[in-house]
Design an enzyme around this catalytic site. Structure first.
Site, PDB file in Angstrom:
ATOM      1  N   LYS A 142      40.083  50.978  37.992  1.00 26.30           N
ATOM      2  CA  LYS A 142      39.838  49.583  37.632  1.00 26.30           C
ATOM      3  C   LYS A 142      39.514  48.806  38.903  1.00 26.30           C
ATOM      4  CE  LYS A 142      42.012  46.534  34.259  1.00 26.30           C
ATOM      5  NZ  LYS A 142      43.313  46.144  33.712  1.00 26.30           N
TER       6      LYS A 142
HETATM    7  C1  E4P Z   1      42.900  43.920  31.163  1.00 25.51           C
HETATM    8  O1  E4P Z   1      42.691  45.068  31.477  1.00 25.51           O
HETATM    9  C2  E4P Z   1      44.037  43.129  31.636  1.00 25.51           C
HETATM   10  O2  E4P Z   1      45.070  44.008  32.018  1.00 25.51           O
HETATM   11  C3  E4P Z   1      44.650  42.239  30.597  1.00 25.51           C
HETATM   12  O3  E4P Z   1      43.992  42.350  29.354  1.00 25.51           O
HETATM   13  C4  E4P Z   1      44.887  40.850  31.062  1.00 25.51           C
HETATM   14  O4  E4P Z   1      45.503  40.145  30.022  1.00 25.51           O
HETATM   15  P1  E4P Z   1      46.316  38.802  30.258  1.00 25.51           P
HETATM   16  O5  E4P Z   1      45.343  37.686  30.339  1.00 25.51           O
HETATM   17  O6  E4P Z   1      47.170  38.687  29.020  1.00 25.51           O
HETATM   18  O7  E4P Z   1      47.114  38.975  31.512  1.00 25.51           O
END
Ligand code: E4P
Length: 217
Positions: A87
């Site tokens: 990522k």
């Molecule tokens: C995506 O990969 C992120 O980990 C996640 O969806 C972020 O979500 P949040 O806005 O609830 O922190």
């Protein structure tokens, strides 16, 4: 549409896996910190534990923000397990790294995407997944689902293979609407996935079937 769970919590990942509808997991540094995972070896062990539970892709996020650091971290992450997807944040050095990883057969998830332009750049750089954060856009009175629709249109215009991974899902209707507008993947808390189960007529109908069955015995 693929279902990923957005957590580093092993119990929730196992529960989602047992449901039989799980295609993968996304994590991020905040989610890892929430589970108290710190130190390089503990992080590695935790990713291994996640990969032992699920059969699909597991996104593991780099912490570096410089090009060489991202490359080094990404290479180390994919050594942990074949299910790991690197990522990478949507920053200039991240885009350069996406191209490197793509050219070297390493799968990626471009994270922190909030605009069509960023999604276009990620696809051009060969990202496997692009993660638009729809909940965080909704939080600031911007149309998160609208962004998914726009990215879908642009990707379809040119046949980009990058998969649209709708992230920052806040509730069950986000999942339903993402399915309607053609997101390839959603990553969601377990609660929003389990919300898909619920309908009062199902509960009423089941109760009637069971009580009629009991009466007939
Ligand atoms: C995506 O990969 C992120 O980990 C996640 O969806 C972020 O979500 P949040 O806005 O609830 O922190």
């Amino acid at each position: 549409m693929k279902f990923f769970i957005d957590t580093a919590n092993l119990d929730q990942i196992a529960e989602a896996q047992q449901l039989g509808c799980l295609d993968g997991v996304t994590t991020n540094p905040s989610l890892m910190a929430k589970e108290g995972i710190k130190g390089n070896q503990n992080v590695i062990n935790h990713y291994k534990a996640i990969c032992d539970i699920v059969t699909g892709d597991v996104s593991a996020e780099v912490i570096s923000v410089d090009y060489q650091g991202i490359i080094n971290e990404g290479k180390a992450l994919v050594e942990i397990h074949p299910q790991i997807v690197v990522k990478v944040p949507m920053i200039e050095q991240g885009v350069r790294a996406l191209r490197y990883f793509s050219d070297h057969g390493i799968r990626t998830n471009c994270t922190l995407v909030f605009s069509v332009g960023q999604a276009l750049l990620a696809a051009k750089a060969g990202a496997t997944y692009v993660s638009p954060f729809i909940g965080r856009l909704d939080d600031i009175s911007t149309d998160g689902l609208g962004l998914i629709e726009e990215i879908r249109e642009v990707y379809d215009n040119y046949g980009f293979q990058t998969e649209i991974l709708a992230a920052s899902i806040r509730h069950t209707m986000h999942i339903v609407n993402c399915a309607k507008i053609g997101a390839d993947v959603i990553t969601s808390p377990l609660s929003a996935i389990k919300g898909l189960l619920k309908h009062p007529l199902t509960d009423i109908g089941l109760e009637k079937f069971l009580s009629d069955h009991r009466k007939s015995q």
